[in-house]
Structure formats: structure tokens, C-alpha cells
Design an enzyme around this catalytic site. Structure first.
Site, PDB file in Angstrom:
ATOM      1  N   LEU A   1      -7.953 -11.589 -35.423  1.00  0.00           N
ATOM      2  CA  LEU A   1      -9.108 -12.425 -35.102  1.00  0.00           C
ATOM      3  C   LEU A   1     -10.438 -11.812 -35.533  1.00  0.00           C
ATOM      4  O   LEU A   1     -11.469 -12.482 -35.486  1.00  0.00           O
ATOM      5  CB  LEU A   1      -9.127 -12.757 -33.601  1.00  0.00           C
ATOM      6  CG  LEU A   1      -8.367 -14.048 -33.313  1.00  0.00           C
ATOM      7  CD1 LEU A   1      -6.944 -13.773 -32.885  1.00  0.00           C
ATOM      8  CD2 LEU A   1      -9.082 -14.900 -32.305  1.00  0.00           C
TER       9      LEU A   1
ATOM     10  N   ALA B   1       0.828  -1.208   0.000  1.00  0.00           N
ATOM     11  CA  ALA B   1       0.000   0.000   0.000  1.00  0.00           C
ATOM     12  C   ALA B   1       0.859   1.253   0.000  1.00  0.00           C
ATOM     13  O   ALA B   1       1.232   1.771   1.051  1.00  0.00           O
ATOM     14  CB  ALA B   1      -0.935  -0.021   1.205  1.00  0.00           C
TER      15      ALA B   1
ATOM     16  N   TRP C   1      -5.985   2.257  -4.986  1.00  0.00           N
ATOM     17  CA  TRP C   1      -5.514   1.337  -6.024  1.00  0.00           C
ATOM     18  C   TRP C   1      -4.761   0.159  -5.401  1.00  0.00           C
ATOM     19  O   TRP C   1      -3.806  -0.326  -5.994  1.00  0.00           O
ATOM     20  CB  TRP C   1      -4.571   2.025  -7.025  1.00  0.00           C
ATOM     21  CG  TRP C   1      -5.088   3.279  -7.638  1.00  0.00           C
ATOM     22  CD1 TRP C   1      -4.566   4.522  -7.487  1.00  0.00           C
ATOM     23  CD2 TRP C   1      -6.214   3.420  -8.502  1.00  0.00           C
ATOM     24  NE1 TRP C   1      -5.309   5.428  -8.191  1.00  0.00           N
ATOM     25  CE2 TRP C   1      -6.324   4.778  -8.839  1.00  0.00           C
ATOM     26  CE3 TRP C   1      -7.151   2.526  -9.023  1.00  0.00           C
ATOM     27  CZ2 TRP C   1      -7.329   5.261  -9.661  1.00  0.00           C
ATOM     28  CZ3 TRP C   1      -8.146   3.008  -9.851  1.00  0.00           C
ATOM     29  CH2 TRP C   1      -8.225   4.357 -10.163  1.00  0.00           C
TER      30      TRP C   1
ATOM     31  N   GLN D   1      -6.992  -7.672 -34.111  1.00  0.00           N
ATOM     32  CA  GLN D   1      -7.282  -7.332 -35.514  1.00  0.00           C
ATOM     33  C   GLN D   1      -7.304  -8.597 -36.374  1.00  0.00           C
ATOM     34  O   GLN D   1      -8.177  -8.775 -37.223  1.00  0.00           O
ATOM     35  CB  GLN D   1      -6.217  -6.341 -36.019  1.00  0.00           C
ATOM     36  CG  GLN D   1      -6.621  -5.550 -37.228  1.00  0.00           C
ATOM     37  CD  GLN D   1      -7.764  -4.570 -36.939  1.00  0.00           C
ATOM     38  OE1 GLN D   1      -8.104  -4.312 -35.791  1.00  0.00           O
ATOM     39  NE2 GLN D   1      -8.374  -4.073 -37.991  1.00  0.00           N
TER      40      GLN D   1
ATOM     41  N   GLU E   1       3.363   0.308 -11.110  1.00  0.00           N
ATOM     42  CA  GLU E   1       4.813   0.186 -10.842  1.00  0.00           C
ATOM     43  C   GLU E   1       5.615   1.154 -11.717  1.00  0.00           C
ATOM     44  O   GLU E   1       6.672   0.814 -12.235  1.00  0.00           O
ATOM     45  CB  GLU E   1       5.287  -1.263 -10.989  1.00  0.00           C
ATOM     46  CG  GLU E   1       4.752  -2.107  -9.845  1.00  0.00           C
ATOM     47  CD  GLU E   1       5.307  -3.508  -9.801  1.00  0.00           C
ATOM     48  OE1 GLU E   1       6.519  -3.677  -9.995  1.00  0.00           O
ATOM     49  OE2 GLU E   1       4.500  -4.427  -9.555  1.00  0.00           O
TER      50      GLU E   1
ATOM     51  N   GLU F   1      -1.642   6.797  -3.123  1.00  0.00           N
ATOM     52  CA  GLU F   1      -2.708   7.541  -2.446  1.00  0.00           C
ATOM     53  C   GLU F   1      -3.474   8.337  -3.501  1.00  0.00           C
ATOM     54  O   GLU F   1      -2.980   8.519  -4.618  1.00  0.00           O
ATOM     55  CB  GLU F   1      -2.100   8.501  -1.414  1.00  0.00           C
ATOM     56  CG  GLU F   1      -1.355   7.769  -0.315  1.00  0.00           C
ATOM     57  CD  GLU F   1      -0.821   8.709   0.769  1.00  0.00           C
ATOM     58  OE1 GLU F   1      -1.011   9.943   0.663  1.00  0.00           O
ATOM     59  OE2 GLU F   1      -0.221   8.174   1.721  1.00  0.00           O
TER      60      GLU F   1
HETATM   61  C1  LIG Z   1      -4.214  -2.333 -11.867  1.00  0.00           C
HETATM   62  C2  LIG Z   1      -3.483  -1.477 -10.899  1.00  0.00           C
HETATM   63  C3  LIG Z   1      -2.947  -2.050  -9.764  1.00  0.00           C
HETATM   64  C4  LIG Z   1      -2.281  -1.259  -8.816  1.00  0.00           C
HETATM   65  N1  LIG Z   1      -1.820  -1.837  -7.662  1.00  0.00           N
HETATM   66  C5  LIG Z   1      -1.224  -1.046  -6.719  1.00  0.00           C
HETATM   67  C6  LIG Z   1      -0.805  -1.607  -5.465  1.00  0.00           C
HETATM   68  O1  LIG Z   1      -0.959  -2.809  -5.194  1.00  0.00           O
HETATM   69  N2  LIG Z   1      -0.239  -0.786  -4.551  1.00  0.00           N
HETATM   70  C7  LIG Z   1      -0.047   0.551  -4.789  1.00  0.00           C
HETATM   71  O2  LIG Z   1       0.491   1.215  -3.924  1.00  0.00           O
HETATM   72  N3  LIG Z   1      -0.443   1.103  -5.958  1.00  0.00           N
HETATM   73  C8  LIG Z   1      -1.041   0.340  -6.920  1.00  0.00           C
HETATM   74  N4  LIG Z   1      -1.455   0.894  -8.107  1.00  0.00           N
HETATM   75  C9  LIG Z   1      -1.309   2.333  -8.309  1.00  0.00           C
HETATM   76  C10 LIG Z   1      -0.290   2.671  -9.362  1.00  0.00           C
HETATM   77  O3  LIG Z   1       1.002   2.488  -8.891  1.00  0.00           O
HETATM   78  C11 LIG Z   1      -0.605   4.105  -9.812  1.00  0.00           C
HETATM   79  O4  LIG Z   1      -1.823   4.047 -10.547  1.00  0.00           O
HETATM   80  C12 LIG Z   1       0.500   4.683 -10.652  1.00  0.00           C
HETATM   81  O5  LIG Z   1       1.629   4.955  -9.874  1.00  0.00           O
HETATM   82  C13 LIG Z   1       0.029   5.998 -11.306  1.00  0.00           C
HETATM   83  O6  LIG Z   1      -0.515   6.824 -10.355  1.00  0.00           O
HETATM   84  P1  LIG Z   1      -1.949   7.513 -10.619  1.00  0.00           P
HETATM   85  O7  LIG Z   1      -2.914   6.466 -11.016  1.00  0.00           O
HETATM   86  O8  LIG Z   1      -2.266   8.354  -9.448  1.00  0.00           O
HETATM   87  O9  LIG Z   1      -1.716   8.405 -11.880  1.00  0.00           O
HETATM   88  P2  LIG Z   1      -0.990   9.823 -11.905  1.00  0.00           P
HETATM   89  O10 LIG Z   1       0.137   9.866 -10.952  1.00  0.00           O
HETATM   90  O11 LIG Z   1      -2.042  10.866 -11.829  1.00  0.00           O
HETATM   91  O12 LIG Z   1      -0.381   9.793 -13.372  1.00  0.00           O
HETATM   92  C14 LIG Z   1      -1.240   9.894 -14.515  1.00  0.00           C
HETATM   93  C15 LIG Z   1      -0.399   9.813 -15.736  1.00  0.00           C
HETATM   94  O13 LIG Z   1       0.526  10.870 -15.785  1.00  0.00           O
HETATM   95  C16 LIG Z   1       1.561  10.517 -16.665  1.00  0.00           C
HETATM   96  N5  LIG Z   1       2.862  10.901 -16.090  1.00  0.00           N
HETATM   97  C17 LIG Z   1       3.438  10.457 -14.951  1.00  0.00           C
HETATM   98  N6  LIG Z   1       4.654  11.023 -14.782  1.00  0.00           N
HETATM   99  C18 LIG Z   1       4.834  11.864 -15.846  1.00  0.00           C
HETATM  100  C19 LIG Z   1       5.882  12.719 -16.264  1.00  0.00           C
HETATM  101  N7  LIG Z   1       6.995  12.862 -15.536  1.00  0.00           N
HETATM  102  N8  LIG Z   1       5.713  13.429 -17.403  1.00  0.00           N
HETATM  103  C20 LIG Z   1       4.586  13.330 -18.137  1.00  0.00           C
HETATM  104  N9  LIG Z   1       3.575  12.497 -17.806  1.00  0.00           N
HETATM  105  C21 LIG Z   1       3.692  11.789 -16.677  1.00  0.00           C
HETATM  106  C22 LIG Z   1       1.470   9.005 -16.890  1.00  0.00           C
HETATM  107  O14 LIG Z   1       0.924   8.748 -18.172  1.00  0.00           O
HETATM  108  C23 LIG Z   1       0.488   8.574 -15.837  1.00  0.00           C
HETATM  109  O15 LIG Z   1      -0.229   7.427 -16.193  1.00  0.00           O
HETATM  110  C24 LIG Z   1      -2.120   0.120  -9.056  1.00  0.00           C
HETATM  111  C25 LIG Z   1      -2.659   0.687 -10.210  1.00  0.00           C
HETATM  112  C26 LIG Z   1      -3.335  -0.085 -11.114  1.00  0.00           C
HETATM  113  C27 LIG Z   1      -3.916   0.581 -12.333  1.00  0.00           C
END
Ligand SMILES: Cc1cc2nc3c(=O)[nH]c(=O)nc-3n(C[C@H](O)[C@H](O)[C@H](O)COP(=O)(O)OP(=O)(O)OC[C@H]3O[C@@H](n4cnc5c(N)ncnc54)[C@H](O)[C@@H]3O)c2cc1C
Length: 373
Positions: free
Chosen positions: A332, A129, A161, A330, A357, A132
Site C-alpha cells: 500500500l 488476572a 497487563w 509495503q 498467552e 504480575e
Molecule cells: C495486549 C496484552 C494483553 C494482555 N492481557 C493479559 C490479561 O488479560 N491477563 C493477564 O494475566 N496477562 C495479560 N497480558 C500479559 C501477557 O500474558 C504477558 O505480557 C506475557 O506473558 C509476557 O510477559 P511479560 O510482558 O512480563 O514479558 P517477560 O516475561 O518479561 O518476557 C519478555 C520476553 O522474553 C522472551 N522470552 C520468554 N520466555 C523465553 C525463553 N524461555 N527463552 C528466551 N526468551 C524468552 C519473550 O520474547 C518475551 O516476550 C497481556 C499482555 C499484552 C501485551
């Protein structure tokens, strides 16, 4: 759909990155997965994952990801093989490692003794975890707090998440203490994980509320960020391997269909545009595999930090898998988007790998930072 018995997907095991036990392991997992994962595609993800964790523990595979001397190549091969057969099996396998990793790395003897054997046996489900609502890519912005309360600690904040949220027996949660970001074990009865999150390819997931949650510190206060990154160092490369498993399955499904499907008086596979797609798919898979297993080999054998190589592997293999799977859809045609078809499932399963990650953009930042050092 393909006959799995006919496929040989093990050619890469002859690459110099591997030792003979890796080939044995990979084939054993494949045989196990062929026989044991029929149930892993149903709707009740909670029940499926509970059973998968138990089964993987009984089969002895969880001990590979709950080890104080992890062999990244083995973890990657197991992930690749499980992902080929069932995304939830890969998920259940790796979360036991990701969720218990900080305890392996820095837990006290008592913590190790209490949690790790149960995690490895599949008797306790682990969760990691870190994220946030306002701290995802920017992990250091996390605001969950940790305050000392006698020998215990108390956490306040919201994690979101969180994979295995709602079914986990314990969470390793990251929170800000006076000394800085720190890692803590929080048992499930201390958290509110009722707010479940439904995602495109369902797995157990929740927002986890920590309101006065009693917690045990893992390692030293202030070392949590380093611990989280060290843990991701082991597992990040293996996300590339999971992507490879998905992509290989998509290629096999596409090959089988292209050889079978007749149109315009010939097989779909005889049309050059199909052949070009298949060639691109196979090349992308090999390139992803080379990057993934290079990173794993460097870490296992050369014992060097693989920040750049792991980021390249994770970024390339997940992006390539998305394209490979899209090409398979595509090839399929309608079948590719029919709910329940393996390729439709893969299309949904692969998407999140480019986000968690460290999203692809985050991997690019890491690679560039290493280049510009
Ligand atoms: C299926 C799934 C499982 C998960 N499991 C876990 C878990 O077990 N434990 C846990 O702690 N978290 C978990 N997560 C959270 C995951 O690590 C976060 O979703 C991820 O770090 C992105 O954070 P966010 O969703 O808040 O997106 P944001 O931080 O809001 O980012 C949105 C987008 O901004 C873009 N971005 C990021 N950095 C930059 C940059 N420097 N320049 C330009 N664009 C950028 C990327 O495209 C990114 O997708 C999980 C997420 C998913 C989808």
C-alpha cells in the site's frame, strides 16, 4: 479500501475440519459484523468495548465462549471473522471467555449461576488476572498472596497487563495460598484498577492492585495453575484464529490496492515482485489456518490434549500474520502507514498477539518439551 461485499473469505470452510453448522455460523457472524461494527474503530476503547460486549451478548455469540462444552472451532471461526472486521470486537468476545473460563471449569454451582449467565448475556464484563510485574512468561513466579478469612479469602498483590482492567465487573485472579497457586473471583469494587495502561492498539487495560481484596476461591486451593493452563488450552489455539482474521483482511486490502494502483504503465499487481509477495501472503495464511484448525479439530473431535498443536498454531499463525500485514503495508505504500487506514490499524493490532498467552519463545519451549518427552 476494499468493498467487503465482494470478498469471499470462506473457502477454508470446505476443509474436512468443519461441519455444516460451522459454515453457517461463520457467515452469520460475518453478516452481523458487516452491519454492526462501524463504531468499533473510535478512540474511546472503554465505551466501545462496553457496547461490544452488550451487542455480542444480545446477538448470542458470547454463549460460544462461555460454555462447559466449548467447540474450539466455533470460537476460532468467530474470532477470525470478528478480527477481520474489528480487533476490538474480537477482543471483547474472547475476554468474556478467558475471564470466565475458570468458573466454567471449576466454579461452584452458586458461582456459575451468579456469574455465567450475565457474562454470556453481555451484562457483566470479565477479566483474567494472571500476570504480575515480575511474573509474565514465568507465571509460576507470581507473588500475590491469598489468606483465608472466615469463609472468604483475602488477596494482596499486584496484577498487570490485565485486559478489561478498569471496565471489568469481576476478575478471576490467581494467587498463592498455603496449598499453592489458586484461582479466585474478585468483584470490581474490591480492586484498584485506576492505573490504566495505554498500548499500541488501544484496548481497556490496567494494573490491578489487590490490597486486602475479598475473594471467593474457584475450585480447590492449589489447583489454580492447572486451571489457568486448562483455560489457556481452549483459548490459545484461537489466538491463531484472530491472527488469521487480521492477516486475511490485510491480504484483501493489498489485493484490492494492487489491482487498482497504476504505475510504470501497468497495475501494481502486474509486477512480479508484487505477485511474489501476494503468493507468500496467501500461502502463509493457509498454513496458519491449517495449523489452527487442525488443533481445534483434534481437541473438538478427537478429544485429545493439543499442547503441541495449539502451541504450533499460536506461534506460526501470529508470526505469519505479522509478516503478511507488513507485506500489505509495503504494497500500500504511504497509505499503509496512514493513521486510520485498515492496514495501519492491523499493523498495530497484530503485534501483541506474539506476546500474550505465551510469547513465541514460550511456544517454542512448549513444542520442544513435547518433542523431547
Ligand atoms: C495486549 C496484552 C494483553 C494482555 N492481557 C493479559 C490479561 O488479560 N491477563 C493477564 O494475566 N496477562 C495479560 N497480558 C500479559 C501477557 O500474558 C504477558 O505480557 C506475557 O506473558 C509476557 O510477559 P511479560 O510482558 O512480563 O514479558 P517477560 O516475561 O518479561 O518476557 C519478555 C520476553 O522474553 C522472551 N522470552 C520468554 N520466555 C523465553 C525463553 N524461555 N527463552 C528466551 N526468551 C524468552 C519473550 O520474547 C518475551 O516476550 C497481556 C499482555 C499484552 C501485551
Amino acid at each position: 479500501m476494499i468493498n467487503l461485499d465482494l470478498m469471499d473469505r470462506f473457502a477454508h470452510l470446505a476443509w474436512p475440519f468443519f461441519d455444516p453448522p460451522h459454515a453457517v455460523l461463520s457467515r452469520a457472524v460475518d453478516t452481523w459484523a458487516s452491519a454492526n461494527l462501524e463504531h468499533a474503530h473510535g478512540d474511546d476503547a472503554d465505551a466501545i468495548c462496553r457496547k461490544l460486549v452488550k451487542d455480542l451478548g444480545e446477538a448470542g455469540y458470547l454463549s460460544y465462549c462461555v460454555s462447559d462444552n466449548p467447540d474450539v472451532r466455533s470460537i476460532a471461526l468467530i474470532r477470525e471473522t470478528l478480527a477481520y472486521h474489528a480487533g476490538l470486537a474480537d477482543f471483547s468476545f474472547v475476554m468474556q471467555g478467558l475471564g470466565s473460563g475458570p468458573i466454567v471449569l471449576a466454579g461452584s454451582e452458586a458461582q456459575k449461576k451468579h456469574y455465567l449467565p450475565r457474562v454470556a448475556a453481555g451484562d457483566a464484563i470479565a477479566a483474567f488476572a494472571l500476570s504480575e510485574p515480575d511474573a509474565g512468561s514465568d507465571v509460576q513466579a507470581l507473588t500475590t498472596t491469598a489468606k483465608r478469612s472466615g469463609t472468604d479469602w483475602v488477596l494482596e498483590g499486584t496484577k498487570t497487563w490485565i485486559s478489561n482492567g478498569g471496565i471489568a465487573d469481576f476478575y478471576v485472579a490467581f494467587a498463592r495460598a498455603d496449598e499453592g497457586i489458586s484461582a479466585f473471583i474478585v468483584d470490581a469494587d474490591e480492586v484498584d484498577a485506576d492505573e490504566r495502561i495505554d498500548i499500541v492498539a488501544r484496548h481497556p487495560m490496567a494494573t490491578v492492585k489487590l490490597a486486602g481484596a475479598k475473594a471467593q476461591l474457584v475450585g480447590q486451593a492449589g489447583q489454580g495453575f492447572k486451571l489457568a493452563m486448562k483455560n489457556l488450552d481452549v483459548f490459545r489455539t484461537t489466538v491463531g484464529a484472530a491472527a488469521l482474521g487480521f492477516a486475511r483482511r490485510a491480504l484483501d486490502e493489498a489485493l484490492a490496492r494492487a489491482k487498482d494502483r497504476k504505475m510504470f504503465g501497468q497495475r501494481l499487481a502486474d509486477l512480479q515482485m508484487t505477485q511474489a509477495k501476494l503468493a507468500d501472503m496467501a500461502t502463509a495464511i493457509d498454513a496458519g489456518a491449517l495449523l489452527t484448525y487442525r488443533a481445534a479439530w483434534l481437541r473438538d473431535v478427537k478429544k485429545v490434549r493439543v499442547t503441541r498443536e495449539a502451541a504450533m498454531a499460536k506461534m506460526y499463525a501470529t508470526e505469519a500474520a505479522q509478516q503478511v500485514i507488513d507485506d500489505a503495508v509495503q504494497i500500500l505504500g504511504g497509505l499503509g502507514v496512514m493513521r486510520g487506514h485498515p492496514v495501519e490499524r492491523l499493523y498495530r493490532e497484530v503485534r501483541a498477539l506474539r506476546i500474550y498467552e505465551g510469547a513465541t519463545e514460550v511456544q517454542k519451549v512448549i513444542i520442544a518439551r513435547e518433542l523431547l518427552k
